[in-house]
Write a protein that holds these residues in place. Sequence first.
Motif, PDB file in Angstrom:
ATOM      1  N   THR A 220       0.860  -1.182   0.000  1.00  0.00           N
ATOM      2  CA  THR A 220       0.000   0.000   0.000  1.00  0.00           C
ATOM      3  C   THR A 220       0.892   1.227   0.000  1.00  0.00           C
ATOM      4  OG1 THR A 220      -1.769  -1.126   1.225  1.00  0.00           O
ATOM      5  CG2 THR A 220      -1.779   1.282   1.244  1.00  0.00           C
ATOM      6  N   VAL A 221       0.646   2.129  -0.930  1.00  0.00           N
ATOM      7  CA  VAL A 221       1.486   3.319  -1.088  1.00  0.00           C
ATOM      8  C   VAL A 221       0.620   4.564  -0.903  1.00  0.00           C
ATOM      9  CG1 VAL A 221       3.007   4.590  -2.655  1.00  0.00           C
ATOM     10  CG2 VAL A 221       2.976   2.081  -2.707  1.00  0.00           C
ATOM     11  N   PHE A 222       1.039   5.448  -0.012  1.00  0.00           N
ATOM     12  CA  PHE A 222       0.291   6.697   0.192  1.00  0.00           C
ATOM     13  C   PHE A 222       0.392   7.582  -1.048  1.00  0.00           C
ATOM     14  CE2 PHE A 222       0.483  11.245   1.188  1.00  0.00           C
ATOM     15  CZ  PHE A 222      -0.796  11.434   1.696  1.00  0.00           C
ATOM     16  N   HIS A 223      -0.725   8.268  -1.361  1.00  0.00           N
ATOM     17  CA  HIS A 223      -0.730   9.155  -2.524  1.00  0.00           C
ATOM     18  C   HIS A 223      -1.114  10.591  -2.167  1.00  0.00           C
ATOM     19  CE1 HIS A 223      -0.859  10.406  -6.657  1.00  0.00           C
ATOM     20  NE2 HIS A 223      -2.139  10.713  -6.594  1.00  0.00           N
ATOM     21  N   THR A 224      -2.266  10.775  -1.536  1.00  0.00           N
ATOM     22  CA  THR A 224      -2.714  12.140  -1.254  1.00  0.00           C
ATOM     23  C   THR A 224      -3.695  12.177  -0.090  1.00  0.00           C
ATOM     24  OG1 THR A 224      -3.848  14.086  -2.190  1.00  0.00           O
ATOM     25  CG2 THR A 224      -4.591  11.941  -2.941  1.00  0.00           C
ATOM     26  N   HIS A 225      -3.744  13.313   0.587  1.00  0.00           N
ATOM     27  CA  HIS A 225      -4.750  13.543   1.618  1.00  0.00           C
ATOM     28  C   HIS A 225      -6.056  14.049   1.012  1.00  0.00           C
ATOM     29  CE1 HIS A 225      -1.004  14.012   4.182  1.00  0.00           C
ATOM     30  NE2 HIS A 225      -1.705  13.121   4.856  1.00  0.00           N
ATOM     31  N   LEU A 226      -6.033  14.367  -0.277  1.00  0.00           N
ATOM     32  CA  LEU A 226      -7.191  14.977  -0.938  1.00  0.00           C
ATOM     33  C   LEU A 226      -7.614  14.143  -2.141  1.00  0.00           C
ATOM     34  CD1 LEU A 226      -5.800  18.639  -0.883  1.00  0.00           C
ATOM     35  CD2 LEU A 226      -7.460  17.651   0.714  1.00  0.00           C
ATOM     36  N   PRO A 227      -8.168  12.950  -1.907  1.00  0.00           N
ATOM     37  CA  PRO A 227      -8.613  12.124  -3.033  1.00  0.00           C
ATOM     38  C   PRO A 227      -9.795  12.762  -3.746  1.00  0.00           C
ATOM     39  CG  PRO A 227      -9.379  11.201  -0.965  1.00  0.00           C
ATOM     40  CD  PRO A 227      -8.457  12.334  -0.602  1.00  0.00           C
ATOM     41  N   GLN A 228      -9.885  12.505  -5.038  1.00  0.00           N
ATOM     42  CA  GLN A 228     -10.967  13.096  -5.820  1.00  0.00           C
ATOM     43  C   GLN A 228     -11.280  12.221  -7.018  1.00  0.00           C
ATOM     44  OE1 GLN A 228     -10.096  16.965  -7.467  1.00  0.00           O
ATOM     45  NE2 GLN A 228     -12.254  17.501  -7.688  1.00  0.00           N
ATOM     46  N   GLY A 229     -12.544  11.872  -7.177  1.00  0.00           N
ATOM     47  CA  GLY A 229     -12.976  11.111  -8.341  1.00  0.00           C
ATOM     48  C   GLY A 229     -12.276   9.768  -8.456  1.00  0.00           C
ATOM     49  N   ARG A 230     -11.615   9.550  -9.579  1.00  0.00           N
ATOM     50  CA  ARG A 230     -10.933   8.285  -9.847  1.00  0.00           C
ATOM     51  C   ARG A 230      -9.598   8.170  -9.116  1.00  0.00           C
ATOM     52  NH1 ARG A 230     -11.747   8.288 -16.473  1.00  0.00           N
ATOM     53  NH2 ARG A 230     -14.035   8.122 -16.469  1.00  0.00           N
ATOM     54  N   VAL A 231      -9.151   9.256  -8.525  1.00  0.00           N
ATOM     55  CA  VAL A 231      -7.860   9.283  -7.831  1.00  0.00           C
ATOM     56  C   VAL A 231      -8.085   9.088  -6.342  1.00  0.00           C
ATOM     57  CG1 VAL A 231      -5.802  10.640  -7.325  1.00  0.00           C
ATOM     58  CG2 VAL A 231      -6.879  10.795  -9.580  1.00  0.00           C
ATOM     59  N   GLY A 232      -7.512   8.038  -5.783  1.00  0.00           N
ATOM     60  CA  GLY A 232      -7.708   7.721  -4.381  1.00  0.00           C
ATOM     61  C   GLY A 232      -6.602   8.250  -3.491  1.00  0.00           C
ATOM     62  N   SER A 233      -6.742   7.996  -2.206  1.00  0.00           N
ATOM     63  CA  SER A 233      -5.751   8.449  -1.231  1.00  0.00           C
ATOM     64  C   SER A 233      -4.538   7.531  -1.185  1.00  0.00           C
ATOM     65  CB  SER A 233      -6.382   8.523   0.161  1.00  0.00           C
ATOM     66  OG  SER A 233      -6.844   7.236   0.569  1.00  0.00           O
ATOM     67  N   HIS A 234      -4.722   6.276  -1.598  1.00  0.00           N
ATOM     68  CA  HIS A 234      -3.630   5.301  -1.580  1.00  0.00           C
ATOM     69  C   HIS A 234      -3.614   4.503  -2.886  1.00  0.00           C
ATOM     70  CE1 HIS A 234      -4.016   6.218   2.701  1.00  0.00           C
ATOM     71  NE2 HIS A 234      -2.801   5.731   2.865  1.00  0.00           N
ATOM     72  N   ILE A 235      -2.467   3.930  -3.170  1.00  0.00           N
ATOM     73  CA  ILE A 235      -2.303   3.050  -4.323  1.00  0.00           C
ATOM     74  C   ILE A 235      -2.034   1.646  -3.801  1.00  0.00           C
ATOM     75  CG2 ILE A 235      -0.894   2.512  -6.350  1.00  0.00           C
ATOM     76  CD1 ILE A 235      -0.273   5.507  -6.549  1.00  0.00           C
ATOM     77  N   TYR A 236      -2.754   0.674  -4.350  1.00  0.00           N
ATOM     78  CA  TYR A 236      -2.575  -0.715  -3.946  1.00  0.00           C
ATOM     79  C   TYR A 236      -1.830  -1.481  -5.035  1.00  0.00           C
ATOM     80  CZ  TYR A 236      -6.135   0.123  -0.331  1.00  0.00           C
ATOM     81  OH  TYR A 236      -6.841   0.603   0.742  1.00  0.00           O
ATOM     82  N   ILE A 237      -0.946  -2.352  -4.605  1.00  0.00           N
ATOM     83  CA  ILE A 237      -0.256  -3.257  -5.517  1.00  0.00           C
ATOM     84  C   ILE A 237      -0.765  -4.666  -5.241  1.00  0.00           C
ATOM     85  CG2 ILE A 237       1.963  -4.202  -6.256  1.00  0.00           C
ATOM     86  CD1 ILE A 237       3.275  -1.627  -5.325  1.00  0.00           C
ATOM     87  N   TYR A 238      -1.320  -5.289  -6.265  1.00  0.00           N
ATOM     88  CA  TYR A 238      -1.817  -6.656  -6.160  1.00  0.00           C
ATOM     89  C   TYR A 238      -0.941  -7.588  -6.987  1.00  0.00           C
ATOM     90  CZ  TYR A 238      -6.209  -5.867  -3.644  1.00  0.00           C
ATOM     91  OH  TYR A 238      -7.149  -5.588  -2.676  1.00  0.00           O
TER      92      TYR A 238
END
Length: 246
Positions: A220-238
């Motif tokens: 799990t990788v942090f991305h932003t405190h301000l998620p919006q629409g298709r862009v989330g707060s974290h990025i998941y690697i599966y």
Amino acid sequence: FYGSHPWHWYFTQGLPVILGTHLPFFIHGCVLAPKRYRVFLLTVIWTLLVYSTLSHKEFRFIYPVLPLCMVFCGYSLKHLKAWKKPAASFLLLSNLIPALYTGLIHQRGTLDVMSHIQQLCNNSEHSQAFVFIVMPCHSTPFYSHVHCPLKMRFLQCPPDLTGNESYIDEADAFYSNPLGWLNKEFYNDTLLPSHLILFNVLEQEISSFLALRGYEKTATVFHTHLPQGRVGSHIYIYRRKTDTNY
């Protein structure tokens, strides 16, 4: 191809945004500056007018006028006298703090996740790996950050060059029905990617696909405190569970 804005956008949004907290000082400087500085102001206005004739507008197009705008900001500060130091401190803090936050924290995940992908290059089985970045197109860098012939793919969003009014790019087609798109695209297990990269906001919608096809979350990788629409707060690697894990 890439969107359009009203003719006045550079005057009502573009220039005010790139000036930020310098805007009141710019206006103040324009009022106080002597006539010999008028050529700088006319150059700024002329540049904005020329770019306003283009339907597609971006902030970066008018960055070259910033040095000219700073001339007026400096003239304003020069004439503030007793308020000069408080004003300079305000400008420093109001620019330094956002710069540090946006440069070091905000939306950093799409760069950080590339380090995880690059690690696959160190695995002797990387030639069998297949990374699919299931995110809005061009969300991440690509081979500029992955230095091996690793198979990768991302959702495409090329402009329509055929004049087809019903044209839908791959990214929009995917987001209109993510689960259905994945099941149709990867109808055979041999076609499945070994790794999926996605924003957390997409996880629940495709959870059945992930479970049925044997994917497990590995990072799990942090991305932003301000998620919006298709862009989330974290990025998941599966990663897909197989006899040989990459």
